[in-house]
Structures are given as C-alpha cells and as structure tokens.
Design a protein around this motif. Structure first.
Motif, mmCIF file in Angstrom:
data_model
loop_
_atom_site.group_PDB
_atom_site.id
_atom_site.type_symbol
_atom_site.label_atom_id
_atom_site.label_comp_id
_atom_site.label_asym_id
_atom_site.label_seq_id
_atom_site.Cartn_x
_atom_site.Cartn_y
_atom_site.Cartn_z
ATOM 1 N N VAL A 78 0.846 -1.190 0.000
ATOM 2 C CA VAL A 78 0.000 0.000 0.000
ATOM 3 C C VAL A 78 0.881 1.239 0.000
ATOM 4 O O VAL A 78 1.831 1.341 0.780
ATOM 5 C CB VAL A 78 -0.931 0.016 1.231
ATOM 6 C CG1 VAL A 78 -1.815 1.257 1.214
ATOM 7 C CG2 VAL A 78 -1.781 -1.247 1.280
ATOM 8 N N SER A 79 0.563 2.188 -0.875
ATOM 9 C CA SER A 79 1.296 3.451 -0.952
ATOM 10 C C SER A 79 0.316 4.606 -0.873
ATOM 11 O O SER A 79 -0.859 4.473 -1.230
ATOM 12 C CB SER A 79 2.083 3.555 -2.267
ATOM 13 O OG SER A 79 3.074 2.559 -2.350
ATOM 14 N N ALA A 80 0.806 5.740 -0.396
ATOM 15 C CA ALA A 80 0.005 6.963 -0.382
ATOM 16 C C ALA A 80 0.925 8.139 -0.655
ATOM 17 O O ALA A 80 2.080 8.158 -0.209
ATOM 18 C CB ALA A 80 -0.700 7.146 0.956
ATOM 19 N N ILE A 81 0.411 9.095 -1.417
ATOM 20 C CA ILE A 81 1.168 10.326 -1.665
ATOM 21 C C ILE A 81 0.317 11.519 -1.276
ATOM 22 O O ILE A 81 -0.920 11.474 -1.314
ATOM 23 C CB ILE A 81 1.618 10.466 -3.128
ATOM 24 C CG1 ILE A 81 0.402 10.685 -4.051
ATOM 25 C CG2 ILE A 81 2.442 9.274 -3.569
ATOM 26 C CD1 ILE A 81 0.742 11.335 -5.372
ATOM 27 N N ALA A 87 0.453 16.037 6.940
ATOM 28 C CA ALA A 87 -0.614 15.047 6.818
ATOM 29 C C ALA A 87 -0.055 13.632 6.828
ATOM 30 O O ALA A 87 -0.554 12.750 7.539
ATOM 31 C CB ALA A 87 -1.413 15.294 5.545
ATOM 32 N N LEU A 88 0.986 13.400 6.053
ATOM 33 C CA LEU A 88 1.550 12.054 5.977
ATOM 34 C C LEU A 88 2.200 11.634 7.285
ATOM 35 O O LEU A 88 2.181 10.447 7.636
ATOM 36 C CB LEU A 88 2.556 11.973 4.830
ATOM 37 C CG LEU A 88 1.955 12.099 3.428
ATOM 38 C CD1 LEU A 88 3.049 11.935 2.384
ATOM 39 C CD2 LEU A 88 0.843 11.077 3.190
ATOM 40 N N GLN A 89 2.771 12.591 8.030
ATOM 41 C CA GLN A 89 3.353 12.237 9.318
ATOM 42 C C GLN A 89 2.273 11.774 10.294
ATOM 43 O O GLN A 89 2.499 10.851 11.094
ATOM 44 C CB GLN A 89 4.122 13.417 9.913
ATOM 45 C CG GLN A 89 4.889 13.076 11.181
ATOM 46 C CD GLN A 89 5.893 11.953 10.969
ATOM 47 O OE1 GLN A 89 6.706 12.003 10.043
ATOM 48 N NE2 GLN A 89 5.830 10.917 11.801
ATOM 49 N N VAL A 106 5.894 12.257 0.023
ATOM 50 C CA VAL A 106 5.485 13.620 -0.319
ATOM 51 C C VAL A 106 5.717 13.801 -1.817
ATOM 52 O O VAL A 106 6.852 13.697 -2.301
ATOM 53 C CB VAL A 106 6.286 14.664 0.479
ATOM 54 C CG1 VAL A 106 5.916 16.075 0.035
ATOM 55 C CG2 VAL A 106 6.047 14.501 1.976
ATOM 56 N N ALA A 107 4.650 14.036 -2.549
ATOM 57 C CA ALA A 107 4.763 14.133 -4.006
ATOM 58 C C ALA A 107 3.546 14.849 -4.570
ATOM 59 O O ALA A 107 2.475 14.878 -3.958
ATOM 60 C CB ALA A 107 4.887 12.739 -4.630
#
Length: 221
Positions: A78-81, A87-89, A106-107
């Motif tokens: 599973v990946s998320a950008i 937010a990702l932290q 982060v992208a």
C-alpha cells in the motif's frame, strides 16, 4: 465569498505550501472531507477483486484512513502520496506498528514518477480541483505512467449537486458520465455515489467511477 481561479496555487511549490498550511492549521477531524471509515472507497476497491498482494496507491491521501483499513484487511503493498508532509506524518504515526507494509511519499500527483506501477489507483477528491485542461492532462499522464494493462482506477469527485468550492479553492462537479469521459481509453466498469456528511453536519454529494485499463489483448483489437 466565492472562490475563483485567481485563488488557486499555480505551481508545484505554491500547491505544496497551500496544502501544508491546510493540514498544519486544522485538527484531523475538522476538515470537510474527513471520514473515519472510507466506506465508498473500500467498497470500490473490493469490486476490483484484486488480491491482497496487489499494489494500491492513494493519491492526495491527506489524513485519509484508507491505508489503515487496507492494512487491516491484509493488503501488503500500500502506498500513499500527498503534498503535505504534516498530513503524511499523522498517518505514519497512526500506522507505526504496520509501517513496513505502507509507503508514504510527499509528491505532487501532476508530476508523479515513482518508477513503478500499481494494480489499483485511488483518488478521492483530488481530480475535482484540476480546473484546467493542462492539469488534467498531467494527471492522466501520471495515471498512465503508474498503471499497467488490466489495472483499476477509482476516481471520486464532487457530484453534479456537490459544492463548487472546497478549502477556499474552486472545484469541478461531475456526473458519472462526464467523469468517465475524462479518461479516454479506460473502460467504465461501475459507478457509485455518496452523500458525505461533513463534521459540521452539511452534506456533500460525491460521484465515483470504477475504471479499468484495457489489457494488452483488448488494446490491440
């Protein structure tokens, strides 16, 4: 005051700063798009029928709990950008026991190049912010770059009765047919919708499409 094109961040740096400010200045459950359980997204991923070792990416994930629920269901790739490290932290801290199954990056989806492909591409509420055709072209290029033959795409935007703005930015509203037409060459497999209730009790109409990229044999016909 109605949001206009002049309110939009125009380049990658400005987009990053804008969404970092959004996520840095609010509580997780105080943004309009917050869902503790992303039922519509999970249902559409289920409809793909992919196995749990399939690669799934959530673009513009923000604080979404989709990755949490996918991990709970046994997905192992599973990946998320997102543009916001804040937010990702938050997601990273939430997922710490299972972080090895999730890649958070982060992208900017408009210039995404992760040098790999995914079986499922998921987007809830990114595409409707792309009010210019060149942005939508860049998005489609990223989608094609990160999916192979037979891959699935779950795209969810504001529906025809949904808001015209979000987070102070203009948004495009789509019918299912108009949304599917934005992805020529992809097969429309299914449609769905959701009347999402915001944390303050208003309702936002969402429209979702489940698309499939033709396999190599189909594409040659």
């Amino acid at each position: 005051m109605t949001a206009t094109e002049n309110d939009r961040p125009e380049d990658a740096s400005a987009r990053l700063s804008f969404w970092e400010d959004v996520h840095g200045g609010k509580d997780v459950d105080s943004v309009s798009w917050w869902q503790s359980v992303p039922s519509l997204s999970l249902d559409l991923v289920d409809r793909t029928g992919v196995t749990h070792d399939a690669g799934v990416i959530d673009v513009g994930a923000g604080w979404s709990t989709l990755v949490d629920h996918l991990v709970e269901r046994g997905f192992t790739d599973v990946s998320a950008i997102d543009l916001s490290e804040t937010a990702l932290q938050t997601v990273r801290d939430r997922l710490s026991p299972s972080e090895e199954t999730v890649t958070l990056t982060v992208a900017d989806v408009l210039s995404l190049d992760l040098r790999r492909t995914f079986e499922v591409w998921h987007d809830r509420a990114v595409f409707h912010f792309l009010t210019k055709e060149d942005e939508r072209e860049d998005y489609r290029a990223s989608l094609d770059r990160h999916t192979g033959p037979g891959a699935w795409a779950v795209i969810t935007t504001f529906g025809p009765a949904g808001p015209t703005t979000c987070s102070g930015l203009p948004a495009v509203r789509y019918t299912h047919e108009a949304l599917a037409a934005e992805f020529p060459g992809w097969e429309l497999v299914d449609t769905a919708g959701d009347d999402h209730q915001t944390p303050w009790g208003t309702v936002q109409q969402f429209a979702a499409v489940l698309l499939r990229k033709p396999d190599e044999g189909t594409a040659r016909r």
